[in-house]
Design an enzyme around this catalytic site. Structure first.
Site, short mmCIF file in Angstrom:
data_model
loop_
_atom_site.label_atom_id
_atom_site.label_comp_id
_atom_site.label_asym_id
_atom_site.label_seq_id
_atom_site.Cartn_x
_atom_site.Cartn_y
_atom_site.Cartn_z
N GLY A 20 -0.53 5.54 -39.71
CA GLY A 20 -1.41 5.66 -40.86
C GLY A 20 -1.95 7.04 -41.12
N ASN A 22 -0.71 9.24 -43.23
CA ASN A 22 -0.73 9.42 -44.69
C ASN A 22 -1.87 8.64 -45.32
OD1 ASN A 22 1.50 11.12 -45.88
ND2 ASN A 22 2.65 9.92 -44.37
N MET A 98 6.97 -0.48 -43.28
CA MET A 98 8.35 -0.52 -42.80
C MET A 98 9.08 -1.83 -43.10
SD MET A 98 8.67 2.49 -41.76
CE MET A 98 10.21 2.53 -40.86
N ARG A 99 8.67 -2.54 -44.16
CA ARG A 99 9.39 -3.75 -44.56
C ARG A 99 10.03 -3.53 -45.93
NH1 ARG A 99 10.07 -7.27 -40.72
NH2 ARG A 99 10.27 -8.95 -42.23
N HIS A 117 8.25 9.24 -49.06
CA HIS A 117 9.47 9.20 -48.25
C HIS A 117 9.72 10.61 -47.70
CE1 HIS A 117 13.37 7.85 -46.89
NE2 HIS A 117 13.87 8.97 -47.37
N GLU A 182 3.50 16.05 -46.11
CA GLU A 182 3.21 14.75 -46.72
C GLU A 182 1.71 14.58 -46.93
OE1 GLU A 182 5.23 11.28 -45.00
OE2 GLU A 182 6.59 12.64 -43.99
#
Ligand code: GRF
Length: 228
Positions: A20, A22, A98-99, A117, A182
């Site tokens: 987490g 980001n 991640m799903r 991404h 990011e």
């Protein structure tokens, strides 16, 4: 405008699966008085996500909805969706979630869901982006924030950051420098979207792109490696 005369802030929900960092960068940005969005919910599909404690420490409600508790993807996503709606979320930020998402969920949040991404899309969608970039010998890596469409890691690009690849780089070393980028890019992109400065336009060829209203003057091209 609110009664206090402050512009209303867009209500953002952030969905994570892991550390987490980001998410934490987004939450930190939303604490600024002039930022056009507020983080109202952090959702994780994993109870062991390190980001949950960070969200709680930052005063943002953190909720776990484990995908393992549901018989199929659709019912898991219906629970996610219900939680987002319950908190009055208007824009979803995927941040290391991640799903894979179904067309149903993506349709519910069309043009109201962005993702980060770790590559300069459309190069290197999917996993292991840094190892793949190093294997190809590219000189610029980077990261992308984009609106989410059905195909994984596609959708109109909001903003990108380019990160030089250094001699002797390892996937982990490059990943760390891209991750730092990011953390700057995602709050900037959220600012653009939440302040209403992005417009998704469909070109004649059917492709979509994001126009930025009031775009600032561009910097000079980044050339890497530098000349003397
Ligand atoms: C980031 O590199 C993000 O781009 C990718 O997964 C990583 C998540 O890191 N989708 P964190 O959980 O935000 O620290």
């Amino acid at each position: 405008m609110t009664t206090a005369g402050q512009p209303r802030k867009l209500r953002v929900g952030i969905i994570i699966s892991g550390g987490g960092s980001n998410m934490a960068a987004l939450v930190a940005a939303t604490k600024r008085a002039e930022f056009p969005a507020e983080a109202v919910l952090v959702l994780s599909n994993r109870a062991d996500a390190g980001g949950l404690a960070k969200a709680t420490a930052a005063g943002v409600p953190a909720v776990v909805i484990s995908h393992k508790g549901f018989p199929d993807r659709e019912r898991f996503e219906m629970a996610l969706h219900a939680e987002l709606v319950r908190h009055g979320v208007e824009l979803v930020c995927l941040a290391g979630f991640m799903r894979l998402l179904t067309p149903w969920f993506i349709g519910q949040w069309k043009n109201r869901m962005i993702n980060i991404h770790p590559s300069l899309l459309p190069a290197y969608p999917g996993l292991h982006t840094h190892a793949r970039a190093l294997r190809d010998g590219v000189k610029l890596a980077g990261c992308t924030v984009h609106f989410v469409r059905e195909e994984m890691d596609t959708g109109p690009v909001v903003a990108q950051a380019a990160v030089p690849v250094l001699a002797g780089d390892t996937p982990d070393g490059l990943a760390a420098r891209v991750l730092a980028a990011e953390h700057r890019l995602y709050p900037h992109a959220l600012d653009l979207v939440a302040s209403g400065r992005t417009r998704i336009v469909t070109r004649e060829d059917g492709g979509e792109q994001v126009e930025i209203l009031g775009e600032a003057a561009p910097p000079a091209a980044m050339i890497w490696p530098r000349t003397a």
